[in-house]
Design an enzyme around this catalytic site. Structure first.
Site, PDB file in Angstrom:
ATOM      1  N   TYR A  32      -2.142  -0.579  10.848  1.00 54.10           N
ATOM      2  CA  TYR A  32      -2.198  -0.990   9.408  1.00 54.10           C
ATOM      3  C   TYR A  32      -1.173  -0.642   8.641  1.00 54.10           C
ATOM      4  O   TYR A  32      -0.479  -1.687   7.858  1.00 54.10           O
ATOM      5  CB  TYR A  32      -3.600  -0.462   8.478  1.00 54.10           C
ATOM      6  CG  TYR A  32      -3.589  -0.708   7.227  1.00 54.10           C
ATOM      7  CD1 TYR A  32      -3.955  -2.101   6.693  1.00 54.10           C
ATOM      8  CD2 TYR A  32      -3.420   0.397   6.094  1.00 54.10           C
ATOM      9  CE1 TYR A  32      -4.253  -2.224   5.610  1.00 54.10           C
ATOM     10  CE2 TYR A  32      -3.381  -0.241   4.760  1.00 54.10           C
ATOM     11  CZ  TYR A  32      -3.820  -1.497   4.445  1.00 54.10           C
ATOM     12  OH  TYR A  32      -3.882  -1.586   2.885  1.00 54.10           O
ATOM     13  N   SER A  61       0.918  -1.407  -0.048  1.00 56.59           N
ATOM     14  CA  SER A  61      -0.040  -0.149  -0.105  1.00 56.59           C
ATOM     15  C   SER A  61       0.878   1.224  -0.051  1.00 56.59           C
ATOM     16  O   SER A  61       1.929   0.933   0.509  1.00 56.59           O
ATOM     17  CB  SER A  61      -0.791  -0.013   1.171  1.00 56.59           C
ATOM     18  OG  SER A  61      -1.718   1.107   1.335  1.00 56.59           O
TER      19      SER A  61
END
Length: 287
Positions: free
Chosen positions: A152, A139
């Site tokens: 995360y 990501s």
């Protein structure tokens, strides 16, 4: 273009679902993993199994034996695994203090340990055939840690760390390790906001605790404005598969919203990273 045996995780929705279809239509043999294929994912499993060149496997990513058995099944049937796409991911938001140890463990088990389980299982076969491609989907949050996505981001940092070091360790063995960094796209994961367990902690943060909801709303608006298309990520996976061995980039950014500054970070770090490898006597690995 030679036909390859491709293993993709997290194919019940989002990037994985699109990648499985897109790779299979090119004639590659796809093994698509998802869990609970006779339960909540039964319809998805049936639909994907009906696609030519796709075989669906029921795999629990957090279970060593399940992953090991899946890889053994593929190699026994096909003789090799040419490409591994670690796509499956899990997201949770909230102020960092509201995450229990269990929350953090669950996040890392899916986002870091599960990819590593598959990597450990496929590497021996790839080393033996002196060829292979491992694509780890991280990501933009694998490069920068935004508030309220702290844990995360930490898990995606972890996968980036595993990928970057491994990239240089196995490149001379004929194996490419590539990192794919998507931004915000309208996938099932991005549309389901899951918050950390200790909601009571939010009370101590006052107005700050309202920011995560504002952030998710802003992300939703950006997705609408930029009309981001998750197929772009599937196409990036195909491009990496099609690229000649040894010429695949370490990092590929797929992010029409914030991708420019993530790409800028990547380029700047790559220069300094190269200097660091050389400084520590490993400059030959850059070749």
């Amino acid at each position: 273009m030679s036909k390859k045996i491709v293993l993709i995780t997290g194919t019940n929705s989002g990037f994985g679902w699109l990648a499985a279809h897109s790779v299979a239509v090119l004639g590659h043999k796809v093994y698509a993993t998802m869990r609970d294929t006779e339960g909540k994912n039964a319809d998805k499993a049936q639909a994907l199994s009906a696609v030519e060149n796709v075989t669906v496997l029921d795999v629990t990513l957090t279970d060593d034996r399940s992953v090991e058995q899946a890889v053994k099944t593929i190699i026994s049937k096909e003789g090799s695994i040419d490409v591994l796409v670690n796509n499956a991911g899990f997201s949770m938001h909230g102020v960092a203090e509201s995450f229990t140890t269990g929350d953090v463990r669950a996040m890392f088990d899916v986002n870091v340990f599960a990819p590593w389980r598959f990597i450990k299982q496929v590497l021996p076969a790839m080393r033996k055939q002196q060829e292979g491609l491992i694509i780890n989907v991280t990501s933009g949050f694998g490069r920068i840690s935004f508030p309220f996505a702290t844990v995360y981001a930490a898990s995606k940092f972890g996968l980036e760390g595993l990928s970057e070091g491994l990239h240089y360790e196995v490149k001379r063995l004929g194996i490419d390790v590539a990192i794919l960094e998507p931004g915000a796209f309208p996938t099932e994961m991005s549309q389901k906001t899951v918050y950390a367990s200790e909601q009571s902690v939010f009370e101590g943060y006052g107005a700050i605790a309202e920011i995560p909801d504002k952030m998710m709303a802003a992300v939703g608006e950006l997705i609408q404005t930029h009309k981001t298309n998750p197929q772009d990520v599937a196409d990036a996976i195909i491009k990496l598969i099609d690229t000649e061995k040894g010429k695949r980039p370490l990092r590929t950014v797929v992010d029409p919203i914030t991708g420019k500054y993530i790409d800028t970070i990547n380029k700047a770090v790559a220069v300094q990273f190269g200097k660091g490898l050389t400084m520590f006597g490993m400059g030959e690995l850059l070749a």
